[in-house]
Design a protein around this motif. Structure first.
Motif, mmCIF file in Angstrom:
data_model
loop_
_atom_site.group_PDB
_atom_site.id
_atom_site.type_symbol
_atom_site.label_atom_id
_atom_site.label_comp_id
_atom_site.label_asym_id
_atom_site.label_seq_id
_atom_site.Cartn_x
_atom_site.Cartn_y
_atom_site.Cartn_z
ATOM 1 N N LEU A 1 6.591 20.103 31.486
ATOM 2 C CA LEU A 1 6.490 18.763 32.061
ATOM 3 C C LEU A 1 6.097 18.801 33.528
ATOM 4 C CD1 LEU A 1 9.659 17.090 30.499
ATOM 5 C CD2 LEU A 1 7.364 17.292 29.543
ATOM 6 N N ALA A 2 6.519 19.843 34.215
ATOM 7 C CA ALA A 2 6.212 20.056 35.625
ATOM 8 C C ALA A 2 6.236 21.564 35.848
ATOM 9 C CB ALA A 2 7.227 19.340 36.521
ATOM 10 N N PRO A 3 5.721 22.046 36.967
ATOM 11 C CA PRO A 3 5.712 23.499 37.177
ATOM 12 C C PRO A 3 7.075 24.165 37.062
ATOM 13 C CG PRO A 3 4.287 22.427 38.769
ATOM 14 C CD PRO A 3 5.001 21.328 38.038
ATOM 15 N N ASN A 4 8.148 23.394 37.237
ATOM 16 C CA ASN A 4 9.491 23.964 37.163
ATOM 17 C C ASN A 4 10.386 23.244 36.155
ATOM 18 O OD1 ASN A 4 9.389 21.698 38.985
ATOM 19 N ND2 ASN A 4 11.510 22.161 39.512
ATOM 20 N N VAL A 5 9.791 22.439 35.267
ATOM 21 C CA VAL A 5 10.561 21.701 34.259
ATOM 22 C C VAL A 5 9.946 21.955 32.887
ATOM 23 C CG1 VAL A 5 11.406 19.458 33.488
ATOM 24 C CG2 VAL A 5 11.127 19.907 35.937
ATOM 25 N N VAL A 6 10.778 22.434 31.962
ATOM 26 C CA VAL A 6 10.308 22.789 30.620
ATOM 27 C C VAL A 6 11.219 22.139 29.589
ATOM 28 C CG1 VAL A 6 9.835 24.682 29.014
ATOM 29 C CG2 VAL A 6 9.422 24.992 31.462
ATOM 30 N N ARG A 7 10.609 21.626 28.537
ATOM 31 C CA ARG A 7 11.365 21.028 27.440
ATOM 32 C C ARG A 7 11.270 21.920 26.207
ATOM 33 N NH1 ARG A 7 9.971 15.332 24.256
ATOM 34 N NH2 ARG A 7 11.925 15.195 23.064
ATOM 35 N N GLY B 1 7.423 8.868 30.114
ATOM 36 C CA GLY B 1 6.458 9.129 31.181
ATOM 37 C C GLY B 1 7.091 9.515 32.496
ATOM 38 N N ALA B 2 8.252 10.169 32.445
ATOM 39 C CA ALA B 2 8.939 10.549 33.684
ATOM 40 C C ALA B 2 8.110 11.532 34.502
ATOM 41 C CB ALA B 2 10.303 11.152 33.362
ATOM 42 N N PHE B 3 7.365 12.392 33.820
ATOM 43 C CA PHE B 3 6.468 13.343 34.484
ATOM 44 C C PHE B 3 5.056 13.088 33.945
ATOM 45 C CE2 PHE B 3 10.640 15.302 34.607
ATOM 46 C CZ PHE B 3 10.721 15.788 35.903
ATOM 47 N N PRO B 4 4.331 12.153 34.541
ATOM 48 C CA PRO B 4 3.046 11.723 33.966
ATOM 49 C C PRO B 4 1.925 12.755 34.068
ATOM 50 C CG PRO B 4 3.425 10.646 36.074
ATOM 51 C CD PRO B 4 4.677 11.393 35.751
ATOM 52 N N GLU B 5 1.977 13.633 35.060
ATOM 53 C CA GLU B 5 0.891 14.591 35.258
ATOM 54 C C GLU B 5 1.254 15.938 34.641
ATOM 55 O OE1 GLU B 5 -0.130 14.876 39.339
ATOM 56 O OE2 GLU B 5 -0.475 12.718 39.590
ATOM 57 N N SER B 6 0.439 16.390 33.699
ATOM 58 C CA SER B 6 0.679 17.689 33.069
ATOM 59 C C SER B 6 0.156 18.803 33.970
ATOM 60 C CB SER B 6 -0.018 17.756 31.706
ATOM 61 O OG SER B 6 0.506 16.778 30.831
ATOM 62 N N VAL C 1 16.645 20.787 41.706
ATOM 63 C CA VAL C 1 17.112 20.664 40.326
ATOM 64 C C VAL C 1 17.638 19.255 40.070
ATOM 65 C CG1 VAL C 1 18.808 21.470 38.646
ATOM 66 C CG2 VAL C 1 17.638 23.119 40.114
ATOM 67 N N VAL C 2 18.489 18.764 40.970
ATOM 68 C CA VAL C 2 19.061 17.425 40.812
ATOM 69 C C VAL C 2 17.974 16.361 40.908
ATOM 70 C CG1 VAL C 2 20.658 15.744 41.809
ATOM 71 C CG2 VAL C 2 21.321 18.146 41.649
ATOM 72 N N SER C 3 17.029 16.539 41.821
ATOM 73 C CA SER C 3 15.947 15.567 41.984
ATOM 74 C C SER C 3 15.105 15.465 40.715
ATOM 75 C CB SER C 3 15.070 15.966 43.173
ATOM 76 O OG SER C 3 13.970 15.083 43.307
ATOM 77 N N ASP C 4 14.777 16.605 40.113
ATOM 78 C CA ASP C 4 13.965 16.576 38.894
ATOM 79 C C ASP C 4 14.753 16.024 37.707
ATOM 80 O OD1 ASP C 4 11.632 17.553 40.040
ATOM 81 O OD2 ASP C 4 12.235 19.636 39.787
ATOM 82 N N PHE C 5 16.042 16.323 37.657
ATOM 83 C CA PHE C 5 16.868 15.772 36.579
ATOM 84 C C PHE C 5 16.930 14.250 36.669
ATOM 85 C CE2 PHE C 5 21.253 14.337 35.462
ATOM 86 C CZ PHE C 5 21.086 14.352 34.088
ATOM 87 N N THR C 6 17.142 13.723 37.868
ATOM 88 C CA THR C 6 17.214 12.267 38.016
ATOM 89 C C THR C 6 15.849 11.611 37.833
ATOM 90 O OG1 THR C 6 17.032 12.498 40.427
ATOM 91 C CG2 THR C 6 19.250 12.345 39.493
ATOM 92 N N GLN C 7 14.777 12.348 38.099
ATOM 93 C CA GLN C 7 13.450 11.812 37.785
ATOM 94 C C GLN C 7 13.278 11.679 36.277
ATOM 95 O OE1 GLN C 7 10.136 13.692 39.772
ATOM 96 N NE2 GLN C 7 8.645 12.957 38.277
ATOM 97 N N LEU C 8 13.884 12.580 35.529
ATOM 98 C CA LEU C 8 13.784 12.550 34.073
ATOM 99 C C LEU C 8 14.599 11.413 33.469
ATOM 100 C CD1 LEU C 8 12.774 14.155 31.483
ATOM 101 C CD2 LEU C 8 15.041 15.219 31.512
ATOM 102 N N VAL C 9 15.826 11.211 33.949
ATOM 103 C CA VAL C 9 16.730 10.245 33.318
ATOM 104 C C VAL C 9 16.852 8.939 34.093
ATOM 105 C CG1 VAL C 9 18.055 12.088 32.243
ATOM 106 C CG2 VAL C 9 18.778 11.205 34.463
ATOM 107 N N GLY C 10 16.309 8.886 35.308
ATOM 108 C CA GLY C 10 16.373 7.662 36.100
ATOM 109 C C GLY C 10 17.409 7.735 37.204
#
Length: 279
Positions: free
Chosen positions: A64-70, A90-95, A256-265
């Motif tokens: 989803l992002a250079p440091n976020v993987v699902r 669409g939390a991470f719109p750019e692949s 880590v916290v910033s990317d998590f909150t970007q994912l869930v709001g």
């Protein structure tokens, strides 16, 4: 000479004790009808990741992002419709751009900030930093497994790693050597009561100043064991639902916290008047 003799006695005592611990671990694991993934039999490259087959199980790993993987696991090989009560669409719109290397023994997905290495025999996932150092990896002795509708993921637990998160939980801030259940239960509680009234299946692992996070997106009753069952492994799983989790790499915990909150709001800042007499 006294020191040497005591050391010999300790070695004699520790050897059978260690063997007993290993034997008990194997017995505990064997009591459940856990079905491990087995060997990778097929690999399909995707635009944003890779999809693998291991017996009848399919695993889809997307970046989803250079440091976020699902990571999504379908025990029966058929993925359910992609929907979530927690994740923003669409939390991470750019692949991000990725590189995929498929060799005889492993598949490696590189993002620049992170490497995801999937060993094929048996299937095992490891996350590595740009220098090739392991951040987190599936435990070699306890593979990802299914038992009917239930699933469990075991990860290697380094001696110097500590764990934080899961929302409002009783006990110390550091979750290491403890186990928790996430299942909202609003009753009277004491210092050791678990579960209680809030379920946030997200935690951060910290090792020598480097941080990563894992979020398990599952609404069923789930469990998190940070070394209480096995001294060298932590685990998470649920009674049912799809095995669907996200991996966040810092190494800064703030990222880590910033990317998590970007994912869930994120909670918007309330207006001052809403605070009433607390202004």
């Amino acid at each position: 000479m006294i020191f040497d003799a005591s050391m010999k006695i300790k070695m004699r005592l520790s050897t059978p004790l260690f063997s007993l611990v290993v034997l008990c671990s194997c017995i505990v694991y064997g009591q459940s009808q856990w079905r491990p993934l087995g060997e990778v039999t097929a690999v399909e490259k995707l635009a944003n990741g890779v999809e693998l087959s291991a017996a009848k199980t399919r695993v889809r790993i997307t970046v989803l992002a250079p440091n976020v993987v699902r990571l999504r696991y379908s025990a029966e090989g058929n993925f359910a419709p992609d929907q979530s009560f927690a994740v923003l669409p669409g939390a991470f719109p750019e692949s991000p751009k990725i590189q995929i290397e498929d060799s005889t023994n492993a598949v490696v997905v590189g993002t620049g900030d992170l490497q995801v290495r999937i060993e094929k025999s048996p299937m095992r996932v490891a996350f590595l930093d740009p220098h090739g150092q392991v951040i987190s990896e599936d435990h070699p002795r306890y593979p990802v497994s299914f038992d009917g509708s239930a699933f469990q993921v075991w990860k290697s637990m380094p001696l110097e790693e500590h764990y934080f998160g899961l929302g409002d939980k009783t006990g110390p801030l550091d979750r290491r050597d403890l186990a928790f259940t996430t299942w909202n239960t609003d009753i009277g509680y004491q210092e050791s009561t678990d579960p209680i009234y809030k379920s946030i299946p997200f935690f951060i692992g910290m090792n020598k100043g480097s941080a990563y996070g894992i979020f398990l997106d599952d609404t069923y009753r789930s469990s998190f064991d940070f070394g209480k069952q096995f001294w060298d492994a932590y685990s998470f799983g649920a009674e049912a639902g799809e095995l669907n989790y996200y991996f966040f790499y810092g190494p800064d915990p703030k990222r880590v916290v910033s990317d998590f909150t970007q994912l869930v709001g994120r909670t918007p800042l309330p207006p001052l008047f809403s605070l009433g007499y607390q202004q």
